[in-house]
Scaffold this motif. Structure first.
Motif, mmCIF file in Angstrom:
data_model
loop_
_atom_site.group_PDB
_atom_site.id
_atom_site.type_symbol
_atom_site.label_atom_id
_atom_site.label_comp_id
_atom_site.label_asym_id
_atom_site.label_seq_id
_atom_site.Cartn_x
_atom_site.Cartn_y
_atom_site.Cartn_z
ATOM 1 N N PRO A 36 0.831 -1.091 0.406
ATOM 2 C CA PRO A 36 0.092 0.365 -0.083
ATOM 3 C C PRO A 36 0.697 1.638 -0.011
ATOM 4 O O PRO A 36 0.244 2.251 -0.189
ATOM 5 N N PHE A 37 2.364 1.072 0.209
ATOM 6 C CA PHE A 37 3.015 2.150 0.079
ATOM 7 C C PHE A 37 3.060 2.633 -1.357
ATOM 8 O O PHE A 37 3.121 4.230 -1.584
ATOM 9 N N ILE A 38 2.459 2.286 -2.520
ATOM 10 C CA ILE A 38 2.510 3.256 -3.879
ATOM 11 C C ILE A 38 1.292 3.473 -3.388
ATOM 12 O O ILE A 38 1.340 4.436 -4.433
ATOM 13 N N ILE A 39 0.446 3.841 -2.823
ATOM 14 C CA ILE A 39 -0.915 4.673 -3.335
ATOM 15 C C ILE A 39 -0.570 5.659 -3.078
ATOM 16 O O ILE A 39 -0.118 6.059 -1.538
ATOM 17 N N LYS A 40 -1.553 7.441 -3.523
ATOM 18 C CA LYS A 40 -1.027 8.573 -3.532
ATOM 19 C C LYS A 40 -2.283 8.649 -3.364
ATOM 20 O O LYS A 40 -3.110 8.344 -3.368
ATOM 21 N N ASP A 41 -2.421 10.220 -3.338
ATOM 22 C CA ASP A 41 -3.169 11.033 -2.859
ATOM 23 C C ASP A 41 -3.698 11.826 -4.475
ATOM 24 O O ASP A 41 -3.032 11.966 -5.027
ATOM 25 N N TYR A 42 -4.710 11.310 -4.135
ATOM 26 C CA TYR A 42 -5.496 12.020 -5.702
ATOM 27 C C TYR A 42 -4.935 13.324 -6.029
ATOM 28 O O TYR A 42 -5.038 13.875 -5.089
ATOM 29 N N LYS A 43 -4.276 13.199 -7.269
ATOM 30 C CA LYS A 43 -4.956 14.588 -8.051
ATOM 31 C C LYS A 43 -5.366 16.057 -8.909
ATOM 32 O O LYS A 43 -5.696 14.589 -9.918
ATOM 33 N N GLU A 44 -6.371 16.527 -8.803
ATOM 34 C CA GLU A 44 -7.285 16.885 -9.571
ATOM 35 C C GLU A 44 -6.281 16.829 -10.900
ATOM 36 O O GLU A 44 -5.047 17.679 -11.665
ATOM 37 N N GLY A 45 -7.411 16.886 -11.402
ATOM 38 C CA GLY A 45 -7.114 16.867 -13.047
ATOM 39 C C GLY A 45 -6.710 14.775 -13.955
ATOM 40 O O GLY A 45 -6.464 15.573 -15.411
ATOM 41 N N PHE A 46 -6.368 14.599 -12.852
ATOM 42 C CA PHE A 46 -5.504 12.578 -13.607
ATOM 43 C C PHE A 46 -6.955 11.938 -13.880
ATOM 44 O O PHE A 46 -7.592 12.183 -12.792
ATOM 45 N N PRO A 47 -7.048 11.927 -14.989
ATOM 46 C CA PRO A 47 -8.302 10.809 -15.228
ATOM 47 C C PRO A 47 -8.002 9.719 -14.293
ATOM 48 O O PRO A 47 -7.142 8.961 -14.017
ATOM 49 N N VAL A 48 -9.340 9.655 -13.971
ATOM 50 C CA VAL A 48 -9.570 7.754 -13.809
ATOM 51 C C VAL A 48 -9.777 7.212 -14.276
ATOM 52 O O VAL A 48 -11.121 6.787 -15.210
ATOM 53 N N LEU A 49 -9.243 5.972 -14.310
ATOM 54 C CA LEU A 49 -8.899 5.456 -15.371
ATOM 55 C C LEU A 49 -9.811 4.118 -14.891
ATOM 56 O O LEU A 49 -10.744 2.027 -15.305
ATOM 57 N N ARG A 50 -9.792 3.504 -13.759
ATOM 58 C CA ARG A 50 -10.418 2.249 -13.420
ATOM 59 C C ARG A 50 -10.446 2.200 -11.598
ATOM 60 O O ARG A 50 -9.028 2.451 -11.140
ATOM 61 N N VAL A 51 -11.678 2.328 -11.007
ATOM 62 C CA VAL A 51 -11.573 2.047 -9.577
ATOM 63 C C VAL A 51 -11.868 0.556 -9.350
ATOM 64 O O VAL A 51 -11.975 -0.310 -9.883
ATOM 65 N N ILE A 52 -10.653 0.432 -8.303
ATOM 66 C CA ILE A 52 -10.595 -0.732 -7.848
ATOM 67 C C ILE A 52 -10.560 -0.771 -6.384
ATOM 68 O O ILE A 52 -11.207 -0.535 -5.159
#
Ligand code: SF4
Ligand code: SF4
Length: 161
Positions: A145-161
Motif C-alpha cells: 500500500p505504500f505505492i498509493i498516493k493522494d488523488y491529484k485534481e485533473g488526473f483521469p480516473v481509469l478504473r476504480v479498484i
C-alpha cells in the motif's frame, strides 16, 4: 510493464519522469527496505529517506538554485535507468499510471504529463487499466500500500479498484 504503449526509443531521449522539481517530489520512486539495503551497498553515493512504510531517494541537496522549476535527477538515471528489473521500483515500471485514493476508495489514474502517452488516445490507457496490467497494479497495491498516493485534481480516473 507498459512496453505495448511505451518503447525504449520513446524514453531514450526523455527523462521527464526521472527528474523532479521540488513540487514533484511526491512522485520520487519508492523502494521497500530490502531493495534499499541492496542499493546502498551497490551505489553508496545514492541517498535515501523514509516515506511512510517505504523509502525514497533523497535528492534535496541536488538543487543548486531557488528556482521552483529547477529539476534534480534521480541518481539511478545515467542516460536511462541503470536499475535492472529486480531493483527498479514498481512505481517506475507503471508510470504514468498511478494508484490513488479516490472517493473513499482506490483508483488507477493517469498522470497527464508523459509526452508520449499524452499524445495517444485515452482509450489506449483505459484498455490497459481495464485489463491484465490493471489487475497486476491492483494486486501489487493491495500487498504494497505504500505505492498509493493522494488523488491529484485533473488526473483521469481509469478504473476504480
Ligand atoms: S515521461 Fe514518458 S516518454 Fe518520458 S521517459 Fe517517462 S515514460 Fe518515457
Ligand atoms: S529508479 Fe530508474 S526509472 Fe525510477 S526515477 Fe530513478 S532512474 Fe527513473
Amino acid at each position: 510493464m507498459l512496453s505495448s504503449v511505451l518503447s525504449r526509443s520513446d524514453c531514450a531521449d526523455c527523462r521527464f519522469c526521472c527528474s523532479f522539481r521540488r513540487k514533484s517530489l511526491w512522485e520520487t520512486p519508492l523502494f521497500d527496505e530490502e531493495t534499499v539495503e541492496k542499493l546502498r551497498s551497490l551505489y553508496p553515493d545514492a541517498h535515501f529517506k523514509p516515506r511512510g512504510d517505504a523509502f525514497t531517494i533523497d535528492i534535496d541537496d541536488q538543487y543548486r538554485t531557488d528556482d521552483s522549476e529547477e529539476e534534480a535527477l534521480c541518481p539511478f538515471n545515467k542516460n536511462g535507468c541503470i536499475l535492472g528489473a529486480d531493483l527498479k521500483p514498481f512505481d517506475c515500471s507503471i508510470w504514468p499510471l498511478r494508484v490513488m485514493r479516490y472517493n473513499g476508495g482506490l483508483a488507477i489514474c493517469l498522470t497527464p504529463t508523459c509526452p508520449v502517452i499524452s499524445g495517444k488516445p485515452l482509450s489506449v490507457m483505459q484498455e490497459l487499466a481495464d485489463g491484465e496490467v490493471g489487475d497486476k497494479i491492483a494486486a501489487y497495491a493491495e500487498l504494497h500500500p505504500f505505492i498509493i498516493k493522494d488523488y491529484k485534481e485533473g488526473f483521469p480516473v481509469l478504473r476504480v479498484i
